[in-house]
Scaffold this active site. Structure first.
Site, PDB file in Angstrom:
ATOM      1  N   CYS A 144       2.875  -8.701 -34.839  1.00 19.07           N
ATOM      2  CA  CYS A 144       1.932  -9.032 -33.761  1.00 19.07           C
ATOM      3  C   CYS A 144       2.282  -8.310 -32.471  1.00 19.07           C
ATOM      4  O   CYS A 144       1.429  -8.118 -31.606  1.00 19.07           O
ATOM      5  CB  CYS A 144       1.875 -10.543 -33.534  1.00 19.07           C
ATOM      6  SG  CYS A 144       3.307 -11.250 -32.711  1.00 19.07           S
TER       7      CYS A 144
ATOM      8  N   CYS B 127      13.390  -2.315 -27.690  1.00 13.24           N
ATOM      9  CA  CYS B 127      12.048  -2.856 -27.939  1.00 13.24           C
ATOM     10  C   CYS B 127      11.923  -4.165 -27.159  1.00 13.24           C
ATOM     11  O   CYS B 127      12.691  -4.416 -26.232  1.00 13.24           O
ATOM     12  CB  CYS B 127      11.792  -3.061 -29.430  1.00 13.24           C
ATOM     13  SG  CYS B 127      12.760  -4.368 -30.193  1.00 13.24           S
TER      14      CYS B 127
END
Length: 355
Positions: A182, A318
């Site tokens: 997601c 990230c």
């Protein structure tokens, strides 16, 4: 129990005072306090469940807020379970809320789940789902499953009265690169609310005995078409014979050691112009990024790795630390002699420490 609070439930035909008593005695564990977990927790707590456990080790980030409506901007950087505890107690002081500020692992799953009647799995990854399933089979506990994919969602109830398990529907864990994320593909804020509420409804049905439980049926919801489809599946009896957990439930090799650096080292890396490679999406990078970081989305790493100087240490970044680990393993295959590091906890942890 404050009877007046639940009057609109107790006057409901087929539910009544007895249904409310069953809720008050129920002990429900919710795995995850994110997009699916928030509506589950909010409604189970509001409806008078006696004991709710919450398992999560994440912190609130600004990218959570469009769908995790229990939290606000003032909660950014704070523990999800501690924040949820405070807000749920303010919502309804009747019930007991127990928090486990940890992720579910093979070391704690049996101990934690033993204390509860039913598990609602609102996690967002396959390793946790298989761990929840196997633990519930061993302990003979039903669990309510929910999952999201873009504008769609799924709900089912596994291991209910010796019914089908998660492995009857999904026998084998997919590989990590086969699974949509997601963070990369997005999720419409309202969809977790719909699926989470359906999970809460199934939990209420299991506890009180009202209605027909989604055992042996997978409910698939399409938000764009506003359609529901039920897919039937059967028990594979060998899946009930599980006696112990696997040693390992992660995607990567359990013997593999992924080199990491703590987020507290980021300022030092920035000061010495270290090579930081951000592997998030274009949208995430545009929204916020570290100065002078090199941007290569994870799905473009193979084609754009020429942007990286492999003669120098490479620090991969990230949002949470998961994709940077994947990027490290991917680069290590083609550049085995290079010095690669994943930044532990990613930008979520970095921003939490800076706030």
């Amino acid at each position: 129990m404050n009877q007046e609070r639940y009057t609109r439930q107790t006057i409901l035909k087929g539910f009544g005072i007895e249904g409310q008593r069953k809720l008050a005695k129920a002990k429900i564990l919710v795995i995850g306090a994110g997009g699916l977990g928030v509506p589950v927790l909010t409604y189970l707590n509001a409806m008078g469940v006696g004991k709710i456990g919450i398992v999560d080790n994440d912190v609130v980030s600004i990218t959570n807020l469009h769908r995790q409506v229990l939290y606000g901007e003032g909660d950014i950087g704070e523990s999800k379970v501690i924040t949820a505890l405070e807000k749920l107690k303010a919502q309804n002081p009747d019930g007991e809320i127990v928090v486990y500020n940890t992720f579910l692992t093979t070391k704690n799953a049996i101990e934690i789940i033993t204390d509860y009647d039913i598990v609602v799995d609102t996690s967002d990854n396959f390793p946790t789902r298989y761990l929840v399933n196997d633990t519930c089979v061993i302990l003979n506990k039903p669990f309510v499953y929910g999952a999201l994919h873009g504008y769609e969602g799924q709900v089912s109830v596994f291991n209910y009265m010796n019914g089908p398990t998660y492995r009857c529907l999904f026998p084998n864990m997919p590989k990590e690169n086969e699974v949509p994320n997601c963070n990369e593909h997005g999720v419409l804020g309202i969809i977790p609310g719909i699926i989470g509420n359906l999970q809460a409804l199934e939990a209420i049905k299991v506890v009180t005995g009202i209605g027909e439980v989604l055992s042996g049926k997978l409910l698939v919801f399409d938000g764009l078409q506003h359609s529901y489809q039920k897919i039937k599946f059967k028990l594979q009896s060998e899946n009930l014979e599980l006696k112990k957990l696997q040693d390992f439930y992660e995607w990567n090799d359990p013997c593999e050691i992924v080199p990491t650096v703590e987020t507290e080292e980021i300022q030092k890396l920035l000061a010495k112009n270290a090579q930081i490679v951000d592997v998030r999406t274009y949208e995430e990078f545009t929204n916020y990024h570290l100065p002078e970081s090199i941007h290569i989305p994870l799905n473009e790493l193979d084609t754009n790795s020429s942007k990286i100087n492999f003669s120098l240490p490479v620090y991969l970044l990230c949002q949470s630390g998961k994709r940077s680990e994947t990027a490290l393993r991917q680069l290590k295959e083609k550049h085995p002699e290079s010095s690669l590091f994943s930044i532990l906890g990613g930008l979520n942890q970095y921003l939490a420490e800076c706030s």
